[in-house]
Design a protein around this motif. Sequence first.
Motif, PDB file in Angstrom:
ATOM      1  N   ALA A 344      37.974  29.933   4.181  1.00 36.32           N
ATOM      2  CA  ALA A 344      37.672  29.558   3.061  1.00 36.32           C
ATOM      3  C   ALA A 344      37.400  30.191   1.815  1.00 36.32           C
ATOM      4  O   ALA A 344      37.317  32.041   2.325  1.00 36.32           O
ATOM      5  N   THR A 348      41.362  27.229  -1.248  1.00 39.15           N
ATOM      6  CA  THR A 348      40.222  25.413  -0.879  1.00 39.15           C
ATOM      7  C   THR A 348      40.360  24.412  -2.265  1.00 39.15           C
ATOM      8  O   THR A 348      39.591  25.006  -3.423  1.00 39.15           O
ATOM      9  N   HIS A 477      34.896  33.009  -1.172  1.00 36.06           N
ATOM     10  CA  HIS A 477      33.750  32.140  -0.447  1.00 36.06           C
ATOM     11  C   HIS A 477      32.718  32.800  -0.645  1.00 36.06           C
ATOM     12  O   HIS A 477      31.350  32.070  -0.194  1.00 36.06           O
TER      13      HIS A 477
END
Length: 508
Positions: A344, A348, A477
Amino acid sequence: MRAERPPVPTQELLREIEIEAVRGQPPPVVGGIAYDSRRVKTGDLFVALRGLRTDGARFIPDAVARGAVGVVVRTGVRADAPFVVEVEDPRAALADLSAAFYGHPSRRLRVVGVTGTDGKTTTCHLVGSLLRAAGHRTAILTTVYASLDADEGPNPFGHTTPEAPELQAWLAAAVRGGHTHAVVEVSSHALAQHRVRGVEFDAAVFTNLTPEHLDFHGSFEAYRAAKASLFAALGHGVKGAPKFGVINTDDPSSEYFRRACRVPVIDYGLGWCNAAVWGRVLELKADRTRFEVYLPDGSHYELVTRLPGRFNVYNWLAAIGAVYGLGLDLKFLPDVVPEVGPVAGRLTEVELGQPFRVVVDFAHTPAALETVLTALREQGPNRVGVVVGHAGGRDPNNRPRLAEVAGRHADFVVVTMDDPYDEDPAEIAAVMASALEALGRRRGQDFEVILDRREAIGRALAWAAPGDLVLIAGRGHEQYIPLGGRQMPFEDAAVVRELLLAAGYAAG
């Protein structure tokens, strides 16, 4: 993470450290090891650490009041406690005491440590994924997540590599859970502060090195030496299995790390080279990368990964080198590699039907930003826009460098707030704006300064036309922006989705 084991005899712990002096009567047992007085429980041994801003010795009265049965201090520090141990280096003592308290869990695991400037988290993720695919129960600890089999969640420790008591407790939990392997992301701070001193690593992986955290280390040489200490430590330990280093031979610092490593080295690189593990990129696309890997035993494989970019091929080569050294039969690579997704916040993609691409990435150093922007340019977008800032409390020399990288590789730049902590985000942005202007970029045309990060992301999305690409860089993230002692909830990918939905887009 708190101890899940009974109290340990005090004398058993004290045998693990080099003691300068002892005052008072030692308690028969110790119930835990603590370094934060606010978290002391009755029966704990409190280790007073000297921090960057304050000295833990100031909090000895609080620790004793909360039930500490003794304290560990550096030589010469006066302490009013029932039992006082003086040592030359309390941080080293904390690591040794923690490892002993939890029964030296790393001695019952095969442990891989991954260090470098960029790519650490992804490489840990790939190593762990390959080990699990081969049937090994594997614990994984990265900046982004901590995982004990199905028990996976965000890293709960507040640091990439936690302080020794938390790290040893986590490794002990892995042992209790029946794990055989552990993969740990190792930061330069952790190495300089002895957080991993009590961990016996079987393999150390070096990804790459560019200047970072020089505000903490003081110089690039000190930063490099801290990283290399992970490799130097491979020569120590009690486990019988052979140890090895995995080193990126294409990095300028590779020879330095090779010299620091006292055990055999598996090197890796791209192109026709003499590396033990070498690869060749065959195809780079937005949604996949195709590459070949050649191994020391003469085998080679053509692989397809969902992780885009040349730099992710390096991450795969590092991971393959690590598991090859651990003895895995790698015939499963063609089946497994395509199934492993990204971490993550690492490249992304946010897709809600908009006619342009939006990518969120953690790139927060000049080298990482250049690597990501180069990889994205290779995918053929019409134009590239980037939202970028710089965190407070980090090397200020990186601020103009980040802006210069963005200015060279992007068509449009929005300078914004990253994680300012106690610094003024306007001052950080002003430095970056000056660097862009020095590069010949024009404020209001080629770049803008918008401190509100949500507004900055919205401006970049509004700028994008069909076929363009917008990179939201720096935080990946992360779910909070630390600003002046407050934690502001903010996740880049979630904000992008909200703004795209508000603009009328929706996933088809």
